[in-house]
Design a protein around this motif. Structure first.
Motif, PDB file in Angstrom:
ATOM      1  N   THR A   2       1.475  -1.103  -0.187  1.00 24.74           N
ATOM      2  CA  THR A   2      -0.269  -0.030  -0.251  1.00 24.74           C
ATOM      3  C   THR A   2       1.163   1.467   0.157  1.00 24.74           C
ATOM      4  O   THR A   2       1.704   1.751   0.824  1.00 24.74           O
ATOM      5  N   LYS A   3       0.829   2.055  -0.874  1.00 18.98           N
ATOM      6  CA  LYS A   3       1.254   3.442  -0.862  1.00 18.98           C
ATOM      7  C   LYS A   3       0.996   4.374   0.205  1.00 18.98           C
ATOM      8  O   LYS A   3      -0.480   3.971   0.833  1.00 18.98           O
ATOM      9  N   ILE A   4       1.718   5.185   0.575  1.00 20.59           N
ATOM     10  CA  ILE A   4       1.555   5.690   2.012  1.00 20.59           C
ATOM     11  C   ILE A   4       1.531   7.849   1.667  1.00 20.59           C
ATOM     12  O   ILE A   4       2.723   7.688   0.588  1.00 20.59           O
ATOM     13  N   THR A   5       1.422   8.506   2.017  1.00 18.91           N
ATOM     14  CA  THR A   5       1.198   9.526   2.204  1.00 18.91           C
ATOM     15  C   THR A   5       1.370  10.381   3.193  1.00 18.91           C
ATOM     16  O   THR A   5       0.788   9.440   4.266  1.00 18.91           O
ATOM     17  N   ILE A   6       2.761  11.025   3.623  1.00 17.87           N
ATOM     18  CA  ILE A   6       3.001  11.520   5.070  1.00 17.87           C
ATOM     19  C   ILE A   6       2.306  13.138   5.508  1.00 17.87           C
ATOM     20  O   ILE A   6       2.569  14.011   4.762  1.00 17.87           O
ATOM     21  N   ARG A   7       1.515  12.984   6.206  1.00 17.82           N
ATOM     22  CA  ARG A   7       1.205  14.259   6.835  1.00 17.82           C
ATOM     23  C   ARG A   7       1.013  14.997   8.507  1.00 17.82           C
ATOM     24  O   ARG A   7       1.366  13.993   8.840  1.00 17.82           O
ATOM     25  N   CYS A   8       0.322  15.975   8.798  1.00 23.61           N
ATOM     26  CA  CYS A   8       1.159  16.964   9.409  1.00 23.61           C
ATOM     27  C   CYS A   8      -0.371  16.604  11.078  1.00 23.61           C
ATOM     28  O   CYS A   8      -1.223  16.016   9.884  1.00 23.61           O
ATOM     29  N   SER A   9      -0.045  15.784  11.984  1.00 25.43           N
ATOM     30  CA  SER A   9      -0.972  15.565  12.447  1.00 25.43           C
ATOM     31  C   SER A   9      -1.901  16.580  13.174  1.00 25.43           C
ATOM     32  O   SER A   9      -3.231  16.554  13.758  1.00 25.43           O
ATOM     33  N   ASN A  10      -1.386  17.850  12.941  1.00 25.82           N
ATOM     34  CA  ASN A  10      -2.221  18.871  13.657  1.00 25.82           C
ATOM     35  C   ASN A  10      -3.234  19.605  12.744  1.00 25.82           C
ATOM     36  O   ASN A  10      -4.571  19.945  13.123  1.00 25.82           O
ATOM     37  N   CYS A  11      -3.226  20.200  11.430  1.00 21.69           N
ATOM     38  CA  CYS A  11      -3.385  20.367   9.759  1.00 21.69           C
ATOM     39  C   CYS A  11      -3.619  19.383   9.264  1.00 21.69           C
ATOM     40  O   CYS A  11      -4.228  19.588   8.264  1.00 21.69           O
ATOM     41  N   GLY A  12      -2.610  18.746   9.027  1.00 23.82           N
ATOM     42  CA  GLY A  12      -3.259  17.375   7.650  1.00 23.82           C
ATOM     43  C   GLY A  12      -2.806  18.122   6.243  1.00 23.82           C
ATOM     44  O   GLY A  12      -2.592  17.617   5.801  1.00 23.82           O
ATOM     45  N   GLY A  13      -1.656  19.079   6.917  1.00 25.67           N
ATOM     46  CA  GLY A  13      -0.673  19.866   5.608  1.00 25.67           C
ATOM     47  C   GLY A  13       0.207  18.417   5.320  1.00 25.67           C
ATOM     48  O   GLY A  13       0.807  17.770   5.758  1.00 25.67           O
ATOM     49  N   GLU A  14       0.548  18.796   4.229  1.00 24.41           N
ATOM     50  CA  GLU A  14       1.407  17.921   3.370  1.00 24.41           C
ATOM     51  C   GLU A  14       3.106  18.347   3.239  1.00 24.41           C
ATOM     52  O   GLU A  14       3.622  17.632   3.259  1.00 24.41           O
ATOM     53  N   ASN A  15       2.640  19.417   3.635  1.00 26.45           N
ATOM     54  CA  ASN A  15       4.350  20.223   3.691  1.00 26.45           C
ATOM     55  C   ASN A  15       5.420  19.848   5.084  1.00 26.45           C
ATOM     56  O   ASN A  15       5.296  20.911   5.850  1.00 26.45           O
ATOM     57  N   VAL A  16       5.387  19.036   5.005  1.00 27.40           N
ATOM     58  CA  VAL A  16       6.281  18.082   6.506  1.00 27.40           C
ATOM     59  C   VAL A  16       7.764  17.998   5.963  1.00 27.40           C
ATOM     60  O   VAL A  16       7.986  17.684   5.075  1.00 27.40           O
ATOM     61  N   MET A  17       8.256  18.135   7.049  1.00 32.37           N
ATOM     62  CA  MET A  17       9.903  18.407   7.279  1.00 32.37           C
ATOM     63  C   MET A  17      10.076  17.209   8.429  1.00 32.37           C
ATOM     64  O   MET A  17       9.427  17.470   9.204  1.00 32.37           O
ATOM     65  N   ARG A  18      11.793  16.518   8.019  1.00 33.89           N
ATOM     66  CA  ARG A  18      12.430  16.501   9.562  1.00 33.89           C
ATOM     67  C   ARG A  18      13.611  16.292   9.184  1.00 33.89           C
ATOM     68  O   ARG A  18      14.253  16.666   8.382  1.00 33.89           O
ATOM     69  N   ASP A  19      14.234  16.895  10.396  1.00 29.31           N
ATOM     70  CA  ASP A  19      15.977  16.778  10.664  1.00 29.31           C
ATOM     71  C   ASP A  19      16.322  15.840  10.255  1.00 29.31           C
ATOM     72  O   ASP A  19      15.915  14.439  10.492  1.00 29.31           O
ATOM     73  N   ALA A  20      17.783  16.097   9.428  1.00 31.29           N
ATOM     74  CA  ALA A  20      18.427  14.633   8.803  1.00 31.29           C
ATOM     75  C   ALA A  20      19.586  15.500   8.785  1.00 31.29           C
ATOM     76  O   ALA A  20      20.389  16.480   8.958  1.00 31.29           O
ATOM     77  N   TRP A  21      20.607  14.284   8.591  1.00 31.20           N
ATOM     78  CA  TRP A  21      22.670  14.593   7.505  1.00 31.20           C
ATOM     79  C   TRP A  21      22.381  14.500   6.862  1.00 31.20           C
ATOM     80  O   TRP A  21      22.426  13.015   6.830  1.00 31.20           O
ATOM     81  N   ALA A  22      23.242  15.096   6.060  1.00 30.32           N
ATOM     82  CA  ALA A  22      23.793  14.559   5.374  1.00 30.32           C
ATOM     83  C   ALA A  22      25.602  14.579   5.073  1.00 30.32           C
ATOM     84  O   ALA A  22      26.306  15.316   5.731  1.00 30.32           O
ATOM     85  N   THR A  23      26.301  13.271   4.457  1.00 26.92           N
ATOM     86  CA  THR A  23      27.501  14.013   4.221  1.00 26.92           C
ATOM     87  C   THR A  23      28.200  14.210   2.475  1.00 26.92           C
ATOM     88  O   THR A  23      26.909  13.725   1.689  1.00 26.92           O
ATOM     89  N   TRP A  24      29.160  14.422   2.284  1.00 25.89           N
ATOM     90  CA  TRP A  24      29.499  14.954   1.130  1.00 25.89           C
ATOM     91  C   TRP A  24      30.272  13.907   0.142  1.00 25.89           C
ATOM     92  O   TRP A  24      31.051  12.933   1.036  1.00 25.89           O
ATOM     93  N   ASP A  25      29.748  12.418  -0.751  1.00 25.29           N
ATOM     94  CA  ASP A  25      29.943  11.412  -1.473  1.00 25.29           C
ATOM     95  C   ASP A  25      31.546  12.488  -2.556  1.00 25.29           C
ATOM     96  O   ASP A  25      30.770  12.873  -3.286  1.00 25.29           O
TER      97      ASP A  25
END
Length: 66
Positions: A2-25
């Motif tokens: 099943t395909k999913i979408t990620i939403r905000c639990s407060n407003c139902g908005g789709e413009n949610v972000m998560r903290d992350a880190w990246a490294t240079w390759d």
């Protein structure tokens, strides 16, 4: 699967972000995602958010020309 979408639990908005880190390759000459953390933010309601997963309803494909 099943395909999913990620939403905000407060407003139902789709413009949610998560903290992350990246490294240079050096070989790929690009930033590579290393880890995604639990903290989330909703750009729609401009607040820290808890994210929820919701199923995406399958949309039938348009017929193909032969």
């Amino acid at each position: 699967m099943t395909k999913i979408t990620i939403r905000c639990s407060n407003c139902g908005g789709e413009n949610v972000m998560r903290d992350a880190w990246a490294t240079w390759d050096d070989i790929a000459q690009a930033w590579v995602l290393g880890n995604v953390f639990d903290a989330a933010f909703c750009d729609d309601c401009e607040t820290d958010a808890t994210i929820v997963e919701r199923p995406i309803n399958d949309v039938p494909e348009a017929p193909r020309c032969s």
